[in-house]
Scaffold this motif. Structure first.
Motif, PDB file in Angstrom:
ATOM      1  N   LEU A 183       0.943  -1.512  -0.372  1.00 42.17           N
ATOM      2  CA  LEU A 183       0.008   0.034  -0.283  1.00 42.17           C
ATOM      3  C   LEU A 183       1.072   1.155   0.159  1.00 42.17           C
ATOM      4  O   LEU A 183       0.838   2.582  -1.011  1.00 42.17           O
ATOM      5  N   THR A 199      -5.785   8.593  -3.662  1.00 43.02           N
ATOM      6  CA  THR A 199      -4.727   8.380  -2.701  1.00 43.02           C
ATOM      7  C   THR A 199      -4.288   9.495  -2.210  1.00 43.02           C
ATOM      8  O   THR A 199      -4.062   8.660  -1.113  1.00 43.02           O
ATOM      9  N   TRP A 207      -7.818  -0.908   1.364  1.00 42.26           N
ATOM     10  CA  TRP A 207      -6.685  -1.385   0.799  1.00 42.26           C
ATOM     11  C   TRP A 207      -7.302  -3.361   0.539  1.00 42.26           C
ATOM     12  O   TRP A 207      -7.405  -4.429  -0.166  1.00 42.26           O
ATOM     13  N   ARG A 213      -8.008  -5.836  -1.483  1.00 42.55           N
ATOM     14  CA  ARG A 213      -7.242  -7.107  -1.751  1.00 42.55           C
ATOM     15  C   ARG A 213      -7.784  -8.604  -1.763  1.00 42.55           C
ATOM     16  O   ARG A 213      -7.966  -9.322  -2.217  1.00 42.55           O
ATOM     17  N   PHE A 269      -6.696   0.165  -8.173  1.00 44.12           N
ATOM     18  CA  PHE A 269      -6.879   0.235  -6.284  1.00 44.12           C
ATOM     19  C   PHE A 269      -7.623   2.011  -6.885  1.00 44.12           C
ATOM     20  O   PHE A 269      -8.969   2.435  -5.883  1.00 44.12           O
TER      21      PHE A 269
END
Length: 660
Positions: A261, A273, A288, A292, A304
């Motif tokens: 991350l 982000t 996160w 995943r 992401f």
């Protein structure tokens, strides 16, 4: 002794927001131009000075308001303690404390009222109608601002121009764009910097247009086009630098434990982000982990970012939808389960009690789809959700009673919880006994009916609307109402079938007719007859003329109900016009009768004219028009009026005997 507390509210101002506000204000733009023209540092220094002034003034005004509010809150606390001590002493059986008069208690209440009022109007509480003065000597105050700015080296607050980032963006440009920028910097350096540093789309367009006007004729059209692109590139680089400095990013990365991350954030988007990493690292770590778990790769930074954006947009819509529903559904008087930020938790979104006693279950659905295919919270999972909500409500009441032994829950709340539990048990029984093909029909026949359609809000110019419901259950009956999400039109709100209706098989409360067309009024809630009698003139002779001895005014108050309410409204308006212009009754009778005919159990009148019509609609009463009709009796001299009065006695007696 300590000085007055400093709150320093100005430090919370965002530099980009300050600059955008300055660019949008003509007086502040003139101020910056004037400072830039008389300063060696030019535009950069003028912007820093303006930001410093705004932050300092916000600090001082905030300290003044917040300090005044704290002082008032302290005085309010003292007054409340004094009042409570006096009242407790009296309630325990004692007399007023020594030295305390009855008038003193009244003075305490007056002072408390004044302090509360001034607390809600901070500016008036500080200066009244006078201007707000931050200092007695404006010149000395201005000097202190400038000295503070100079002492800081001209770097106001947290704002430092990202010169290195802008330089890197310039060096990364093609040679032709660099040449266009150098040429513009030689000719109009101040206008070029205003275009690069402009905040907001409108400010950017204005600054670029001003730059092109100043350069008109000195650069070719191709050079101007390359210059516009270069200014946009530098502006974006500068904005990114202002939003995220190396120090802030390094601090955010140091707080991230997951190396994957951390790498994604380091190379990620500054607007999404990295901002989330700075302001809410816990939420970033949670998102996160979900990304995943859903199959996202550890090195998929763009994926992401797309996941973050989708999650934040849909989450924001859901939160807005729930809160909009809570504030827009006026039929719900008391919420047992209100809106919250947990829009992804399964179950119902809102549970409330309407003004008519119905229990509402609301499930907020999609805000982008043109239709909703299913509402599992109010269909497949209805029994589980009813039981879970009812159990949560009982647990909440138990906690309140443990914390406050004197707490007594509202009987309406207890009744609503019991009805939810009964509905869950009945629907569960039907589900277990009925086949899958007949289950919906069986649930529809349960003591509460099938789930009705509820508001699904689409914020496209229209707000959520209430759902109409059937009449309140009669005494001794328990009824349940469910509200769920249903399909909606793109620009409207899906509604349940209206339950405001009229049974036309009953005897109407009043009839208004012109002799040909009768208008029945079924729902008349009040009838008033006002009769004003004329006194004979003083000194009149024994000869009398046959004229009216009194004026009659009749007022009908009622409702027009159901889908036909607008048709009845139009008919009443047409009848009111006919009473003035001449009715069919006058033509048929050769003028012996005129105006309208009114038939009620109280009185029967001919020669009536409509004086006023009033129609009212409200959100709390669905599919209903509240109506007030005022009629004036304008009779011709005859005995017909008295005969009709006698007939009305018989009509009233017949209605009483037959129960209407």
């Amino acid at each position: 002794m300590t000085g007055p507390r400093r709150f320093r509210a100005g430090r919370f101002l965002d530099a980009a927001a300050v600059h955008a506000a300055a660019d949008a204000n003509p007086r502040l733009r003139r101020f910056m131009r004037t400072i830039a023209e008389h300063s060696e540092a030019g535009e950069v220094r003028s912007r820093r000075l303006l930001e410093h002034l705004i932050r300092r003034i916000v600090d001082d005004v905030g300290d003044l308001h917040l300090g005044n509010a704290l002082n008032r809150l302290e005085r309010i606390a003292v007054l409340r303690d004094n009042i409570a001590a006096i009242l407790d002493h009296v309630l325990e059986g004692g007399t007023l404390p020594e030295g305390v008069r009855v008038a003193t208690l009244g003075e305490y209440f007056d002072q408390l009222s004044t302090e509360m009022r001034e607390l809600s109007r901070p500016r008036e509480g500080i200066v009244g109608d006078a201007p707000l003065r931050l200092a007695d000597d404006a010149g000395a105050y201005a000097d202190s601002l400038l000295r503070e700015f100079e002492a800081g080296g001209g770097a106001a607050g947290r704002h430092v121009e990202p010169a290195a980032i802008v330089g890197d963006a310039f060096r990364a440009m093609p040679a032709d764009r660099q040449a266009a920028l150098r040429r513009a910097a030689e000719l109009e350096p101040a206008a070029l910097w205003r275009a690069v540093a402009a905040e907001g789309e409108a400010g950017k367009r204005t600054a670029v247009a001003d730059l092109e006007t100043r350069l008109g004729g000195r650069l070719t059209p191709d050079e101007l086009a390359r210059l516009r692109t270069a200014v946009d590139d530098l502006g974006r680089a500068r904005s990114r630098g202002l939003q995220m400095s190396d120090a802030r990013l390094a601090d955010a990365l140091a707080r991230i434990g997951d190396p994957d991350l951390r790498a994604v954030v380091a190379g990620g988007d500054v607007w999404l982000t990295q901002q989330l990493a700075v302001h809410n690292p816990e939420a970033l770590a949670t998102l996160w982990r979900r990304f995943r778990d859903g199959g996202g790769r550890a090195d998929d930074g763009p994926g992401f970012r797309a996941y973050l954006r989708h999650d934040m947009v849909t989450y924001g819509r859901g939160v807005l939808g729930e809160y909009s529903a809570a504030f827009s559904l006026s039929s719900i008087e008391l919420f047992l389960k209100g809106p919250d930020a947990n829009v992804k938790v399964a179950g119902t979104d809102l549970v409330g009690i309407g003004h008519d006693g119905w229990v509402w279950l609301v499930d907020d659905k999609s805000h982008r789809a043109t239709s909703v295919s299913g509402v599992s919270a109010l269909t497949d999972n209805l029994v589980a959700n009813l039981r879970r909500d009812a159990a949560d409500f009982r647990d909440a009441i138990a906690r309140l009673q443990r914390d406050d032994p004197g707490f007594s829950p509202d009987p309406r709340v207890l009744d609503a919880i019991s009805r939810m539990e009964d509905a869950a048990a009945e629907i569960d029984r039907i589900n277990r006994r009925g086949s899958a093909s007949t289950r919906p029909a069986r649930i529809s026949a349960a003591p509460g009916g099938a789930p009705a359609a509820a508001a699904r809000h689409q914020r496209r110019g229209r707000g959520p609307r209430d759902h109409p419901g059937p009449a309140r259950p009669g005494p001794g009956r328990r009824t349940h109402r469910y509200a769920g999400a249903a399909a909606t039109h793109r620009r409207a709100l899906s509604m349940a079938i209206t339950s405001s209706f009229m049974r036309y098989g009953t005897v109407p409360s009043a009839i208004i007719s012109d002799g040909v067309l009768p208008i029945p009024l079924w729902a008349v809630t009040a009838i008033s007859l006002a009769q004003t009698y004329h006194l004979p003139p003083i000194g009149s002779t024994a000869h009398k003329a046959i004229v009216a001895t009194h004026d009659d005014t009749i007022t009908l108050t009622g409702v027009l109900v159901g889908a036909e309410r607008y048709a009845w409204k139009f008919a009443l308006e047409t009848m009111a016009e006919a009473s003035k212009r001449g009715t069919a009754l006058a033509a048929y009778s050769g003028g012996k009768f005129g105006g309208l005919i009114l038939v009620t159990s109280m009185t029967i009148r001919t020669d009536m004219q409509v004086q006023s019509l009033t129609f009212n609609a409200s959100a709390a009463r669905r599919d209903v028009l509240d109506t007030t009709i005022t009629l004036v009796h304008v009779p011709r001299p005859s005995l017909l009026g008295k005969l009709l009065d006698v007939a009305s006695i018989g009509v009233g007696a017949l209605a009483d005997g037959l129960g209407n």
